[in-house]
Motif scaffolding. Structure first.
Motif, PDB file in Angstrom:
ATOM      1  N   VAL A  26       0.846  -1.196   0.000  1.00 58.31           N
ATOM      2  CA  VAL A  26       0.000   0.000   0.000  1.00 58.31           C
ATOM      3  C   VAL A  26       0.881   1.246   0.000  1.00 58.31           C
ATOM      4  N   THR A  27       0.558   2.206  -0.846  1.00 62.82           N
ATOM      5  CA  THR A  27       1.244   3.495  -0.827  1.00 62.82           C
ATOM      6  C   THR A  27       0.251   4.601  -0.501  1.00 62.82           C
ATOM      7  N   MET A  28       0.733   5.609   0.222  1.00 66.90           N
ATOM      8  CA  MET A  28      -0.080   6.771   0.580  1.00 66.90           C
ATOM      9  C   MET A  28       0.771   8.021   0.444  1.00 66.90           C
ATOM     10  N   SER A  29       0.124   9.127   0.076  1.00 64.95           N
ATOM     11  CA  SER A  29       0.867  10.359  -0.183  1.00 64.95           C
ATOM     12  C   SER A  29      -0.026  11.569   0.081  1.00 64.95           C
ATOM     13  N   ARG A  30       0.583  12.660   0.611  1.00 71.13           N
ATOM     14  CA  ARG A  30      -0.148  13.921   0.797  1.00 71.13           C
ATOM     15  C   ARG A  30       0.826  15.088   0.782  1.00 71.13           C
ATOM     16  N   PRO A  31       0.325  16.300   0.511  1.00 73.80           N
ATOM     17  CA  PRO A  31       1.190  17.480   0.616  1.00 73.80           C
ATOM     18  C   PRO A  31       1.646  17.690   2.060  1.00 73.80           C
ATOM     19  N   LEU A  32       2.860  18.211   2.240  1.00 70.56           N
ATOM     20  CA  LEU A  32       3.310  18.529   3.587  1.00 70.56           C
ATOM     21  C   LEU A  32       2.427  19.603   4.208  1.00 70.56           C
ATOM     22  N   VAL A  33       2.066  20.582   3.406  1.00 73.26           N
ATOM     23  CA  VAL A  33       1.196  21.673   3.862  1.00 73.26           C
ATOM     24  C   VAL A  33      -0.124  21.551   3.122  1.00 73.26           C
ATOM     25  N   THR A  34      -1.221  21.458   3.850  1.00 73.52           N
ATOM     26  CA  THR A  34      -2.534  21.264   3.250  1.00 73.52           C
ATOM     27  C   THR A  34      -3.368  22.533   3.340  1.00 73.52           C
ATOM     28  N   ASP A  35      -4.496  22.531   2.669  1.00 68.91           N
ATOM     29  CA  ASP A  35      -5.360  23.714   2.633  1.00 68.91           C
ATOM     30  C   ASP A  35      -6.099  23.952   3.943  1.00 68.91           C
ATOM     31  N   ASP A  36      -6.232  22.908   4.774  1.00 68.69           N
ATOM     32  CA  ASP A  36      -7.008  23.052   6.009  1.00 68.69           C
ATOM     33  C   ASP A  36      -6.210  22.534   7.197  1.00 68.69           C
ATOM     34  N   PRO A  37      -5.439  23.403   7.866  1.00 67.56           N
ATOM     35  CA  PRO A  37      -4.657  22.960   9.018  1.00 67.56           C
ATOM     36  C   PRO A  37      -5.497  22.704  10.265  1.00 67.56           C
ATOM     37  N   SER A  38      -6.787  23.038  10.220  1.00 66.20           N
ATOM     38  CA  SER A  38      -7.617  22.873  11.414  1.00 66.20           C
ATOM     39  C   SER A  38      -7.887  21.421  11.743  1.00 66.20           C
ATOM     40  N   ASP A  39      -7.763  20.512  10.752  1.00 68.37           N
ATOM     41  CA  ASP A  39      -8.005  19.100  11.039  1.00 68.37           C
ATOM     42  C   ASP A  39      -6.896  18.192  10.511  1.00 68.37           C
ATOM     43  N   THR A  40      -5.767  18.780  10.102  1.00 69.24           N
ATOM     44  CA  THR A  40      -4.667  18.017   9.521  1.00 69.24           C
ATOM     45  C   THR A  40      -3.343  18.531  10.065  1.00 69.24           C
ATOM     46  N   THR A  41      -2.491  17.633  10.536  1.00 70.52           N
ATOM     47  CA  THR A  41      -1.181  18.019  11.047  1.00 70.52           C
ATOM     48  C   THR A  41      -0.309  18.534   9.902  1.00 70.52           C
ATOM     49  N   GLN A  42       0.183  19.748  10.046  1.00 69.91           N
ATOM     50  CA  GLN A  42       1.038  20.338   9.030  1.00 69.91           C
ATOM     51  C   GLN A  42       2.488  19.899   9.243  1.00 69.91           C
ATOM     52  N   LEU A  43       3.231  19.724   8.149  1.00 64.89           N
ATOM     53  CA  LEU A  43       4.554  19.113   8.200  1.00 64.89           C
ATOM     54  C   LEU A  43       5.609  20.022   7.585  1.00 64.89           C
ATOM     55  N   SER A  44       6.846  19.914   8.095  1.00 62.60           N
ATOM     56  CA  SER A  44       7.957  20.712   7.572  1.00 62.60           C
ATOM     57  C   SER A  44       9.210  19.863   7.494  1.00 62.60           C
TER      58      SER A  44
END
Length: 414
Positions: A290-308
């Motif tokens: 299984v592979t999964m992928s997402r942007p480090l910075v998303t459009d909605d930080p209120s429900d998603t952990t932002q990454l750097s």
């Protein structure tokens, strides 16, 4: 499912690779799974003159001759930036409390529906994962009946005091190339937007609203008897999910026959914060990849952990096979460094590193063979809850965060 069901394997080994390209985070997961059919889920079956729901558990979970369950395989993980007290030490055990569904202490529907927050405000009928800090009292108490006020919960969420919970689902998200996304605070909430699946209405005498296009699937439905005999549609390339391109309105003259089987959950393209994670799974015959992928910075930080890049986060995985709710293998919390190697301590499992790679728009663009594999144990947690832990033999050390699940399970020397 009976309350005393236990999987044949008490422990599973999850093999993980992680990468980032300074724009996106990519995971590859592999685990052994010899049982086929984990991509079939929650079916409506025309049986003995009426429509019935065949949902949970899958046939390989127990040895009943007449099984009436189909439940998808899933992979999920918690992700945190360090804001949630106790998560680094106790992983998902922190979120399972007295009163939660599937535990012997599960709150009654009447008690939940009459609760001013869970019933009146959220419209729920059961208790699911939540953080103890979402409740009044000491940080570790976690009495769902004493949940904090909406204002206090909003303030916690704004401070990032929630657990991000992305998930790959073999039936309810994989056919459209996405994962699903949730977060845990006072409840396990779906992220804002449109998730990959919904539910169709049905009645025992009238049947469902939708069926498969008979030009695609003969008879407008799968054949329960054939699938029960092991004749599964091919994972990934077969037709087994009600995606928009193969779905039409139900016609009883076409699809009402003994053994006709139609998914209860139509699948669709997600939108909004619920669509942050793309995901894809392949069953090879003996394992899932299984592979999964997402942007480090998303459009909605209120429900998603932002990454750097360069920072360290906390990560704890889990796997479901053939059943839902508490019947899964749960992992410990690992430190996850994005291009950095986190400090190792004896009380925690070895950390992971998301290795920096060339620009990769999708997980398929990553040369996974060049990256090291991190193997970690996942265990069956049974009915042990956070309530049990903070009132048990090691209560003082747990309440004071002087130990970890890794240490309590005797793994500190691994």
């Amino acid at each position: 499912m009976t309350d005393n069901w236990m999987p044949a394997e008490q422990e599973k080994q999850l093999r993980t690779r992680v990468a980032h390209d300074r724009e996106r985070l990519h995971f590859q997961f592999r685990w052994d799974q010899p049982d086929p059919g984990g991509w079939i889920h929650d079916m409506l079956v025309y049986h003995e003159g009426e429509w019935q729901q065949f949902a949970d558990p899958s046939p390989w979970v127990n040895d009943n001759d007449e099984h009436t369950g189909f439940y998808e395989d899933r992979l999920s993980f918690f992700l945190d930036d360090g804001s949630v007290r106790g998560f680094e030490e106790f992983a998902g055990w922190l979120t399972a409390h007295e009163g939660m569904r599937s535990l012997p202490s599960a709150a009654s529907v009447a008690d939940v529906e009459s609760h001013p927050h869970y019933g009146d405000r959220l419209g729920k009928s059961d208790i699911r994962k939540f953080l103890p800090q979402a409740c009044a009292g000491e940080w570790w108490e976690g009495d769902w009946q004493e949940v904090r006020s909406p204002g206090e919960l909003r303030a916690m969420k704004a401070r990032g005091e929630f657990l991000d919970l992305p998930m790959w689902r073999a039936h309810r998200s994989d056919p459209v190339g996405y994962g699903t996304d949730a977060h845990v605070l006072d409840y396990r909430h779906a992220d804002d937007g449109r998730r990959t699946y919904t539910s169709q209405e049905w009645t025992s005498d009238g049947g469902p609203e939708l069926m498969f296009d008979p030009d695609v699937v003969d008879g407008g439905a799968l054949d329960y008897h054939a699938i029960s005999a092991g004749e599964f549609p091919a994972q990934g390339s077969g037709t087994y999910a009600l995606t928009p391109d193969v779905t039409v309105s139900f016609d009883p003259s076409v699809a009402e026959w003994e053994g006709a089987m139609i998914p209860r959950r139509p699948i669709r393209e997600p939108a909004g914060s619920a669509a942050d994670w793309t995901a894809s799974g392949t069953w090879t015959g003996d394992e899932w990849v299984v592979t999964m992928s997402r942007p480090l910075v998303t459009d909605d930080p209120s429900d998603t952990t932002q990454l750097s890049p360069g920072e360290t986060y906390l990560w704890a995985p889990a796997i479901h096979h053939g059943a839902g709710k508490r019947w899964h293998w749960a992992g410990y919390t690992h430190r996850l460094g994005l291009g950095a190697t986190p400090e190792r301590t004896a009380d925690l499992p070895p950390p992971l590193v998301a290795h920096e790679v060339e620009s990769a728009a999708t997980a398929a663009d990553v040369d996974w063979a060049r990256l090291p594999v991190h193997t970690t144990p996942l265990i069956f947690p049974g009915i042990e809850s956070w309530t049990d832990l903070v009132n048990g033999q090691h209560a003082t050390a747990i309440r004071n965060l002087e130990t970890t699940m890794w240490k309590l399970h005797g793994r500190a020397d691994e």
